[in-house]
Design an enzyme around this catalytic site. Structure first.
Site, PDB file in Angstrom:
ATOM      1  N   GLU A 208       1.027  -5.472  10.606  1.00  0.00           N
ATOM      2  CA  GLU A 208       1.293  -4.085   9.809  1.00  0.00           C
ATOM      3  C   GLU A 208       2.423  -3.490   9.806  1.00  0.00           C
ATOM      4  O   GLU A 208       2.819  -2.412  10.259  1.00  0.00           O
ATOM      5  CB  GLU A 208       0.107  -3.002  10.206  1.00  0.00           C
ATOM      6  N   GLU A 397      -8.197  -7.713  10.598  1.00  0.00           N
ATOM      7  CA  GLU A 397      -8.894  -6.351  10.927  1.00  0.00           C
ATOM      8  C   GLU A 397      -9.707  -5.865   9.647  1.00  0.00           C
ATOM      9  O   GLU A 397      -9.546  -5.893   8.818  1.00  0.00           O
ATOM     10  CB  GLU A 397      -7.887  -5.543  11.241  1.00  0.00           C
TER      11      GLU A 397
HETATM   12  C1  BG6 Z   1      -5.117  -0.634  12.015  1.00  0.00           C
HETATM   13  C2  BG6 Z   1      -4.284  -0.749  13.206  1.00  0.00           C
HETATM   14  O1  BG6 Z   1      -3.929   0.047  11.319  1.00  0.00           O
HETATM   15  O2  BG6 Z   1      -5.897   0.576  12.031  1.00  0.00           O
HETATM   16  C3  BG6 Z   1      -5.070  -0.589  14.620  1.00  0.00           C
HETATM   17  O3  BG6 Z   1      -3.736  -2.280  13.133  1.00  0.00           O
HETATM   18  C4  BG6 Z   1      -5.790   0.703  14.363  1.00  0.00           C
HETATM   19  O4  BG6 Z   1      -4.304  -0.653  15.527  1.00  0.00           O
HETATM   20  C5  BG6 Z   1      -6.677   0.924  13.100  1.00  0.00           C
HETATM   21  O5  BG6 Z   1      -6.274   1.179  15.616  1.00  0.00           O
HETATM   22  C6  BG6 Z   1      -7.253   2.146  13.017  1.00  0.00           C
HETATM   23  O6  BG6 Z   1      -6.119   2.866  12.810  1.00  0.00           O
HETATM   24  P1  BG6 Z   1      -5.960   4.570  13.156  1.00  0.00           P
HETATM   25  O7  BG6 Z   1      -4.677   5.275  12.849  1.00  0.00           O
HETATM   26  O8  BG6 Z   1      -7.341   5.384  12.708  1.00  0.00           O
HETATM   27  O9  BG6 Z   1      -6.046   4.448  14.569  1.00  0.00           O
END
Ligand code: BG6
Length: 491
Positions: A208, A397
């Site tokens: 990302e 993801e």
């Molecule tokens: C993604 C990331 O953007 O979202 C993860 O790659 C992250 O590392 C996940 O944990 C959830 O995002 P956030 O900001 O709610 O922790």
């Protein structure tokens, strides 16, 4: 500032008029049979027979052991130890203590029946100073983890950079503002590839780009907590894109032949508000333009005209050679899909599209930024396959935070997470059944962990983690995912 406004990624790429659209090719067929059978209990919608089901995590979010075996500090260690941030977020000095509990955690994956695991390698474990002398003990941990995964028939996908930049590079070079950081990243990636690709067949380069650049260097809401000028920020974007290309080349030069390499991108996802041919085309045009600084330049080898027009005098400095490095051939595109960025309609204007504003009542999950639009899971891979002819895509993801309060019987009945996952998977099934070449899916996350600027407040895991005792407890969503994997279908 609210989480919603922190994640306004859509505003960071090019906005002005778009040049001629990229050559489109029809998505290639996934090539394997689909199943959709009536069981008497409801339809089960199947996935290709070799579909790879996995879970994902990242080093800083789970490992802990930040001072062990020669690891150097990362920008996230420094950031979370600032008095103002540590009071709000805590830190990941221990997190899930995965560094010591990794064997147990592999058994959690095994209990799901997962076939793959995406994790990240902590650059400051391997090069405590960012470059120079490597620390062999750092890689030893990943050697142990890989052996454990393979002994349990779980295919490793290793990510080279999930935001834990060695602090030494931030101090010495200003981090990603310097192209020397891109060079250091390629050296590190080559070093790791040489030593691990006997067992790792898929490497994700950078996780990302948009998120860590915008929040870390633009808004000061993630490490290293900087607020750079527009011109500096565009240079950071360029250096990160350059690091992507340089690392692909280094991994190919030092890794085993056949190693598959690609980014894990959170593209700006544009959904046709109503699925008419004109709106679908408008959503494709918007996708190309709004991802100009990352995926578009990686796949096209040039910055979209609209992007350059918009940044104007704040454009990064770069050479033609940079562009050819950035667009080094990749083997797959990883997509992190969480939420829609924009709904789009066709428009008779210079850009060819209009972005529709979200109504205040649009629903979201536990995290305010996490708007619910399962069809994002169909449109993101479809646009990537259609616009750029990409033949191999992984959903690197997808997942959601949930409040996860235990019920009176002590169980975690996370029905909202199951609702979110089921509906996204139905749209993924739509994609694979149409031949869009998605080969695997990684749920975020295996277990609750340190969620960056949300500290331990937001929980994304299939397993609940008690951070006082390190006890892991499966939530109902773990059973749900196990059944999905067992049937290779949405259940
Ligand atoms: C993604 C990331 O953007 O979202 C993860 O790659 C992250 O590392 C996940 O944990 C959830 O995002 P956030 O900001 O709610 O922790």
């Amino acid at each position: 500032m609210s989480r919603l406004s922190r994640r306004q990624f859509g505003k960071i790429a090019g906005w002005a008029a778009l040049g001629p659209a990229a050559a489109s090719t029809e998505p290639a067929g996934a090539g394997t049979a689909q199943e959709s059978r009536f069981t008497g209990q409801g339809f089960i919608s199947g996935f290709p027979s070799d579909f790879l089901w996995g879970t994902a995590t990242s080093a800083y979010q789970i490992e802990g052991a930040v001072n062990e075996d020669g690891r150097g500090p990362s920008i996230w260690d420094s950031y979370t130890h600032r008095p103002e941030t540590s009071a709000e977020l805590g830190n990941a000095d221990v997190a899930d203590d995965h560094y010591h509990l990794y064997k147990d955690d592999v058994q959690l994956m095994k209990a799901l029946g997962a076939k793959a695991y995406r994790f990240s390698i902590a650059w400051p474990r391997v090069f405590p100073e960012g470059s120079g002398t490597p620390n062999p003990k750092g890689l030893d941990f990943y050697n142990r983890l890989l052996d454990e995964l393979l002994a349990n028939d779980i295919e490793p996908f290793a990510t080279m950079y999930h935001w834990d930049l060695p602090q030494a590079l931030q101090d010495r070079l200003g981090g990603w503002i310097s192209r020397d950081t891109a060079n250091a990243f390629a050296d590190y990636a080559g070093h790791v590839a040489e030593r691990l690709t006997d067992r790792v067949r898929h490497i994700c380069t950078i996780n990302e780009c948009a998120r860590f650049v915008h929040l870390g260097y633009g808004l000061g809401l993630d490490a290293p907590g900087l607020k750079l000028s527009r011109a500096e920020l565009n240079q950071v974007r360029h250096n990160v894109a350059l690091a992507q290309g340089l690392s692909v080349q280094a991994i190919r030069a030092h890794g085993r032949t056949g190693t598959k390499v690609g980014p894990a991108e959170n593209i700006v996802i544009c959904i046709p508000a109503i699925e008419t041919p004109a709106n679908i085309r408008a959503a494709e045009i918007a996708t190309r333009e709004l991802n100009a600084a990352y995926l578009t330049v990686m796949l096209e080898g040039e910055y979209a005209e609209g992007y350059l027009a918009r940044v104007g005098k704040d454009a990064p400095s770069y050479t033609a050679r940079d562009l050819s490095i950035i667009s080094s051939q990749i083997d797959f595109v990883g997509l992190n899909v969480y939420r829609p960025d924009h709904y789009v309609v066709a428009a008779d204007n210079d850009r060819g599209f209009t972005l529709i504003p979200f109504p205040a009542s649009f629903p979201h999950m536990d995290s305010a930024w996490l708007r619910i639009a399962p069809e994002a899971m169909y449109w993101a891979p479809r646009h990537v396959a259609k616009l750029w002819g990409v033949k191999s895509i992984y959903i690197s993801e997808n997942g959601t935070s949930a409040t996860d309060e235990p019920a009176a019987d002590g169980n975690f009945y996370d029905l909202d997470r199951i609702m979110y996952l089921r509906n996204h998977l139905l749209h993924l099934q739509r994609a694979t059944s149409e031949g869009i070449p998605v080969s695997g899916y990684f749920v975020w996350s295996l277990m609750d962990n340190f969620e960056w600027s949300d500290g331990f407040q937001k929980r994304y895991g299939l397993y609940n983690v008690d951070f006082d005792t390190q006890r892991r407890t499966p939530k109902l969503s773990a059973s749900f995912y196990r059944e999905i994997i067992r049937h290779n279908a949405v259940v």
